[in-house]
Scaffold this motif. Structure first.
Motif, PDB file in Angstrom:
ATOM      1  N   LYS A 164      47.850 -14.482  32.845  1.00 48.76           N
ATOM      2  CA  LYS A 164      48.335 -15.327  34.535  1.00 48.76           C
ATOM      3  C   LYS A 164      46.598 -15.407  35.270  1.00 48.76           C
ATOM      4  O   LYS A 164      46.798 -16.715  35.385  1.00 48.76           O
ATOM      5  CB  LYS A 164      49.695 -14.675  35.090  1.00 48.76           C
ATOM      6  CG  LYS A 164      50.770 -14.919  34.409  1.00 48.76           C
ATOM      7  CD  LYS A 164      51.766 -14.013  35.346  1.00 48.76           C
ATOM      8  CE  LYS A 164      53.314 -14.779  34.296  1.00 48.76           C
ATOM      9  NZ  LYS A 164      53.926 -13.639  35.151  1.00 48.76           N
ATOM     10  N   ASP A 165      46.495 -14.984  35.160  1.00 47.49           N
ATOM     11  CA  ASP A 165      44.738 -14.285  35.825  1.00 47.49           C
ATOM     12  C   ASP A 165      43.737 -15.543  34.714  1.00 47.49           C
ATOM     13  O   ASP A 165      42.639 -15.583  35.253  1.00 47.49           O
ATOM     14  CB  ASP A 165      43.822 -13.261  35.758  1.00 47.49           C
ATOM     15  CG  ASP A 165      45.156 -12.235  37.175  1.00 47.49           C
ATOM     16  OD1 ASP A 165      45.642 -13.054  38.621  1.00 47.49           O
ATOM     17  OD2 ASP A 165      45.114 -11.143  36.767  1.00 47.49           O
ATOM     18  N   GLY A 166      43.964 -15.925  33.705  1.00 51.68           N
ATOM     19  CA  GLY A 166      42.946 -17.270  33.543  1.00 51.68           C
ATOM     20  C   GLY A 166      42.384 -15.817  32.447  1.00 51.68           C
ATOM     21  O   GLY A 166      41.413 -16.926  32.437  1.00 51.68           O
ATOM     22  N   LEU A 167      42.420 -14.588  32.071  1.00 54.43           N
ATOM     23  CA  LEU A 167      41.037 -13.332  31.430  1.00 54.43           C
ATOM     24  C   LEU A 167      40.984 -14.160  29.998  1.00 54.43           C
ATOM     25  O   LEU A 167      42.304 -14.827  29.243  1.00 54.43           O
ATOM     26  CB  LEU A 167      41.720 -11.660  30.960  1.00 54.43           C
ATOM     27  CG  LEU A 167      41.321 -12.211  32.726  1.00 54.43           C
ATOM     28  CD1 LEU A 167      41.589  -9.935  32.654  1.00 54.43           C
ATOM     29  CD2 LEU A 167      40.299 -11.964  33.162  1.00 54.43           C
ATOM     30  N   THR A 168      39.967 -14.572  29.625  1.00 49.45           N
ATOM     31  CA  THR A 168      39.680 -14.971  28.166  1.00 49.45           C
ATOM     32  C   THR A 168      40.224 -13.969  26.977  1.00 49.45           C
ATOM     33  O   THR A 168      40.270 -12.494  27.071  1.00 49.45           O
ATOM     34  CB  THR A 168      38.515 -15.066  27.369  1.00 49.45           C
ATOM     35  OG1 THR A 168      37.836 -13.606  27.790  1.00 49.45           O
ATOM     36  CG2 THR A 168      37.556 -15.626  29.192  1.00 49.45           C
ATOM     37  N   ASP A 169      40.559 -13.929  25.963  1.00 52.46           N
ATOM     38  CA  ASP A 169      40.757 -13.906  24.320  1.00 52.46           C
ATOM     39  C   ASP A 169      39.609 -12.192  24.670  1.00 52.46           C
ATOM     40  O   ASP A 169      40.296 -10.811  24.091  1.00 52.46           O
ATOM     41  CB  ASP A 169      40.948 -14.247  23.611  1.00 52.46           C
ATOM     42  CG  ASP A 169      42.472 -14.981  23.323  1.00 52.46           C
ATOM     43  OD1 ASP A 169      43.167 -14.676  24.808  1.00 52.46           O
ATOM     44  OD2 ASP A 169      42.406 -15.485  22.416  1.00 52.46           O
TER      45      ASP A 169
END
Length: 381
Positions: A164-169
């Motif tokens: 949800k925070d948009g962190l990458t894989d």
């Protein structure tokens, strides 16, 4: 468990703790009982669960112990310590720092109380914290949770918060891999009887797709102009040198003048990501960049700055230049592309780029073919 019984013409004491059994004969029963009681206490202490077991150990305390037992031996210890410190800070535990000993080894100690950060660093950290609000909140709760209460559902919710925070894989993979390995070590080596890793059946995301960045002339001029306005006079040279050598940030920050041979046009990069020293050939442009830098001591670093200082200056400069998504690591791709445009043999890229794997060779060939196609005139219809 201790047993005392007659055995032939002596008293035999038998002590068993956690599958370990020891026996010994004595002349009197009292001697056997004394020995058995002492040995039983020693074995129980030796086989006691570390940190009191998963019911008492919190995630933060587990990572604190894990750092001292395992992280300190890793090549990427500094980066992993930075990640562990986020849990320790949230759990109210002392944060850690790596120190080089007089013998040249590495020691892990409690960090001194944090001092007020410079305005630029404080702004950078506040910006990152704001972009990871859900992740930081979940991590804070997880750090004080007893390990026995951590379930697979807990970790899946943590992964969802990071998404949800948009962190990458790649970022998610580093976070979950740390916790998974820490729980594995506790299960195997810490005498945590009955404990099962809650992440055993959770698939940790793999790293994201590779990035490919190319700076056009206008973007490069805007970036260099913004970097040139930085107060630190070494920011622009390290970026230009990174493009010319396609070296990683850590290798550049560790580079010392004693490892630079300007007449021979080489630089020795110590302890690279591959775990070995590499001799990187320098282009004429790279030699010119280094020649303009002050050189007071051969033992001094070529680019005397911290990683935080470089990150802070880089974030400001890329924002001013209108390139907020450009990363410092992307400069490796920028430099590789430039070398590919100058050369006509893909294998020649192995020299200026200093990459050695089969995948890298395929990448060099692809870049060479792409640049060659762009340089060819259109085919007649």
């Amino acid at each position: 468990m201790a047993s005392i019984y007659r055995h032939r013409n002596a008293w035999q004491a038998s002590v068993t703790v956690a599958g370990t059994n020891k026996k010994q004969n004595f002349r009197t029963r009292k001697e056997a009982e004394t020995w058995a009681a002492q040995l039983h206490g020693e074995l129980q202490q030796a086989h006691a669960p570390l940190l009191g077991g998963p019911a008492k150990a919190t995630v933060g305390r587990t990572l604190y112990e894990y750092a001292h037992l395992y992280t300190i031996h890793k090549r990427g210890a500094k980066q992993e310590i930075n990640l562990i410190n986020r849990y320790l800070l949230a759990a109210g535990l002392p944060t850690l720092q790596l120190q080089v000993t007089e013998q040249g080894g590495v020691d892990l100690t409690d960090a001194p109380p944090a001092t007020e950060l410079p305005f630029s660093f404080a702004g950078l950290r506040a910006k990152r914290a704001a972009s990871r609000e859900k992740t930081n909140a979940f991590r804070a709760g997880l750090s004080v949770l007893p390990v026995v209460q951590v379930s697979a559902q807990t970790m899946l919710r943590f992964m969802s918060a990071m998404r949800k925070d948009g962190l990458t894989d790649s970022t998610i993979q580093k976070e979950l891999a740390l916790l998974k390995h820490a729980f594995n070590c506790a299960q195997k080596h810490w005498n945590w009887a009955g404990f099962e890793n809650p992440m055993a059946n959770i698939a940790v995301p793999k790293g994201g797709p590779g990035r490919c960045a190319v700076l056009d002339e206008d973007a490069e001029l805007a970036l260099f102009d913004a970097l040139g306005r930085c107060d630190n006079p070494f920011i622009l040279p390290i970026v230009q040198f990174a493009i010319e050598t396609t070296s990683r940030r850590g290798s550049l920050l560790r580079l010392r003048w004693r490892d630079v041979d300007l007449p021979g046009r080489t630089a020795t990069l110590r302890l690279t990501k591959a775990g070995e020293n590499q001799i990187a050939p320098l282009t004429q442009r790279a030699v010119e960049i280094l020649s303009r830098l002050p050189r007071d001591d051969d033992d001094a670093r070529v680019f005397p700055m911290t990683a935080d200082a470089l990150d802070s200056a880089w974030d400001r400069a890329t924002t001013e230049a209108g390139l907020p998504d450009l990363r410092f690591h992307d400069l490796r791709h920028v430099g590789t592309t430039r070398h590919a445009r100058r050369l006509r043999n893909p294998q020649m890229l192995a020299s200026p780029v200093t990459r050695r794997t089969r995948c890298s060779r395929a990448t060099r060939t692809c870049l060479w073919m792409t640049c060659l196609m762009h340089s060819m005139p259109p085919s007649p219809r």
